[in-house]
Write a protein that holds these residues in place. Structure first.
Motif, PDB file in Angstrom:
ATOM      1  N   UNK A   7       0.819  -1.211   0.000  1.00 53.04           N
ATOM      2  CA  UNK A   7       0.000   0.000   0.000  1.00 53.04           C
ATOM      3  C   UNK A   7       0.862   1.274   0.000  1.00 53.04           C
ATOM      4  N   UNK A   8       1.900   1.309   0.831  1.00 49.96           N
ATOM      5  CA  UNK A   8       2.753   2.501   0.886  1.00 49.96           C
ATOM      6  C   UNK A   8       3.611   2.590  -0.374  1.00 49.96           C
ATOM      7  N   UNK A   9       4.034   1.462  -0.910  1.00 48.35           N
ATOM      8  CA  UNK A   9       4.786   1.490  -2.167  1.00 48.35           C
ATOM      9  C   UNK A   9       3.940   2.090  -3.285  1.00 48.35           C
ATOM     10  N   UNK A  10       2.674   1.696  -3.355  1.00 52.14           N
ATOM     11  CA  UNK A  10       1.770   2.241  -4.365  1.00 52.14           C
ATOM     12  C   UNK A  10       1.549   3.736  -4.145  1.00 52.14           C
ATOM     13  N   UNK A  11       1.391   4.145  -2.895  1.00 50.47           N
ATOM     14  CA  UNK A  11       1.225   5.556  -2.570  1.00 50.47           C
ATOM     15  C   UNK A  11       2.438   6.370  -3.038  1.00 50.47           C
ATOM     16  N   UNK A  12       3.623   5.860  -2.769  1.00 54.69           N
ATOM     17  CA  UNK A  12       4.845   6.547  -3.191  1.00 54.69           C
ATOM     18  C   UNK A  12       4.912   6.627  -4.710  1.00 54.69           C
ATOM     19  N   UNK A  13       4.629   5.539  -5.393  1.00 52.51           N
ATOM     20  CA  UNK A  13       4.653   5.539  -6.866  1.00 52.51           C
ATOM     21  C   UNK A  13       3.721   6.612  -7.440  1.00 52.51           C
ATOM     22  N   UNK A  14       2.571   6.796  -6.824  1.00 55.70           N
ATOM     23  CA  UNK A  14       1.580   7.726  -7.341  1.00 55.70           C
ATOM     24  C   UNK A  14       1.818   9.174  -6.926  1.00 55.70           C
ATOM     25  N   UNK A  15       2.446   9.390  -5.776  1.00 54.37           N
ATOM     26  CA  UNK A  15       2.475  10.741  -5.206  1.00 54.37           C
ATOM     27  C   UNK A  15       3.850  11.335  -4.931  1.00 54.37           C
ATOM     28  N   UNK A  16       4.884  10.543  -4.949  1.00 53.31           N
ATOM     29  CA  UNK A  16       6.218  11.048  -4.646  1.00 53.31           C
ATOM     30  C   UNK A  16       7.096  10.843  -5.873  1.00 53.31           C
ATOM     31  N   UNK A  17       7.299  11.919  -6.614  1.00 53.18           N
ATOM     32  CA  UNK A  17       8.034  11.826  -7.875  1.00 53.18           C
ATOM     33  C   UNK A  17       9.526  12.075  -7.726  1.00 53.18           C
ATOM     34  N   UNK A  18       9.940  12.561  -6.562  1.00 56.45           N
ATOM     35  CA  UNK A  18      11.354  12.853  -6.340  1.00 56.45           C
ATOM     36  C   UNK A  18      11.612  12.974  -4.842  1.00 56.45           C
ATOM     37  N   UNK A  19      12.871  13.044  -4.499  1.00 51.39           N
ATOM     38  CA  UNK A  19      13.229  13.256  -3.095  1.00 51.39           C
ATOM     39  C   UNK A  19      12.775  14.649  -2.658  1.00 51.39           C
ATOM     40  N   UNK A  20      12.761  15.609  -3.572  1.00 55.20           N
ATOM     41  CA  UNK A  20      12.240  16.936  -3.242  1.00 55.20           C
ATOM     42  C   UNK A  20      10.760  16.864  -2.869  1.00 55.20           C
ATOM     43  N   UNK A  21       9.996  16.063  -3.581  1.00 53.78           N
ATOM     44  CA  UNK A  21       8.580  15.868  -3.232  1.00 53.78           C
ATOM     45  C   UNK A  21       8.468  15.343  -1.808  1.00 53.78           C
ATOM     46  N   UNK A  22       9.277  14.334  -1.508  1.00 55.19           N
ATOM     47  CA  UNK A  22       9.274  13.760  -0.160  1.00 55.19           C
ATOM     48  C   UNK A  22       9.608  14.819   0.877  1.00 55.19           C
ATOM     49  N   UNK A  23      10.659  15.563   0.624  1.00 52.55           N
ATOM     50  CA  UNK A  23      11.132  16.587   1.564  1.00 52.55           C
ATOM     51  C   UNK A  23      10.045  17.632   1.832  1.00 52.55           C
ATOM     52  N   UNK A  24       9.406  18.103   0.779  1.00 53.48           N
ATOM     53  CA  UNK A  24       8.367  19.130   0.917  1.00 53.48           C
ATOM     54  C   UNK A  24       7.142  18.579   1.645  1.00 53.48           C
ATOM     55  N   UNK A  25       6.675  17.409   1.250  1.00 50.76           N
ATOM     56  CA  UNK A  25       5.477  16.849   1.874  1.00 50.76           C
ATOM     57  C   UNK A  25       5.704  16.565   3.358  1.00 50.76           C
ATOM     58  N   UNK A  26       6.840  16.000   3.696  1.00 51.50           N
ATOM     59  CA  UNK A  26       7.107  15.705   5.102  1.00 51.50           C
ATOM     60  C   UNK A  26       7.290  16.974   5.919  1.00 51.50           C
ATOM     61  N   UNK A  27       7.896  17.986   5.334  1.00 45.27           N
ATOM     62  CA  UNK A  27       8.046  19.259   6.041  1.00 45.27           C
ATOM     63  C   UNK A  27       6.677  19.885   6.306  1.00 45.27           C
ATOM     64  N   UNK A  28       5.811  19.885   5.311  1.00 37.59           N
ATOM     65  CA  UNK A  28       4.470  20.438   5.495  1.00 37.59           C
ATOM     66  C   UNK A  28       3.697  19.649   6.546  1.00 37.59           C
ATOM     67  N   UNK A  29       3.857  18.342   6.542  1.00 39.27           N
ATOM     68  CA  UNK A  29       3.212  17.494   7.546  1.00 39.27           C
ATOM     69  C   UNK A  29       3.697  17.846   8.951  1.00 39.27           C
TER      70      UNK A  29
END
Length: 130
Positions: A7-29
């Motif tokens: 489930x989390x792998x699918x979520x990442x495939x659909x919503x996290x296109x780069x490490x920058x995406x990860x960094x921004x989303x986690x910071x906002x969270x």
């Protein structure tokens, strides 16, 4: 990846296109109650404003953000549209805390050109100085 549910792998495939995406989303969270402009967020995370703008647009379309317009400025805040998104981002944050290298490697493995993605991560260092 044994530590990553399907489930989390699918979520990442659909919503996290780069490490920058990860960094921004986690910071906002982590900063749920704050509102950010593109430039303020870029400055805080040492990312070029065009990367931040594109990423915030992407996350807004996917229902992770609330956007408020005041005069000529847009303010972005973390506000997932449903509990599923909220839960998945919390799981993503846990993976980042416990398995950061595995998470980053997984994200790079999804890229069409992982070597270019890796090189781009270092290219951003020069953009910090702008």
């Amino acid at each position: 990846m044994k530590n990553f549910s399907e489930e989390i792998q699918q979520f990442i495939r659909q919503n996290i296109k780069s490490v920058d995406h990860l960094k921004i989303l986690l910071f906002l969270n982590e900063n749920k109650n704050q509102k950010w402009t593109v430039y303020n967020l870029g400055k805080k995370l040492y990312l070029h404003h065009t990367i931040v703008k594109d990423t915030l647009g992407f996350f807004n379309k996917r229902g992770f953000l609330e956007v408020e317009r005041q005069e000529k400025e847009h303010f972005y805040s973390y506000n997932p549209r449903n509990e599923d998104l909220l839960s998945m981002v919390e799981q993503l944050a846990q993976l980042d805390r416990h398995y950061p290298v595995s998470l980053i490697n997984f994200i790079y493995s999804l890229s069409k050109n992982p070597i270019q993605s890796f090189a781009d991560a270092f290219k951003l260092k020069s953009e910090k100085e702008e």
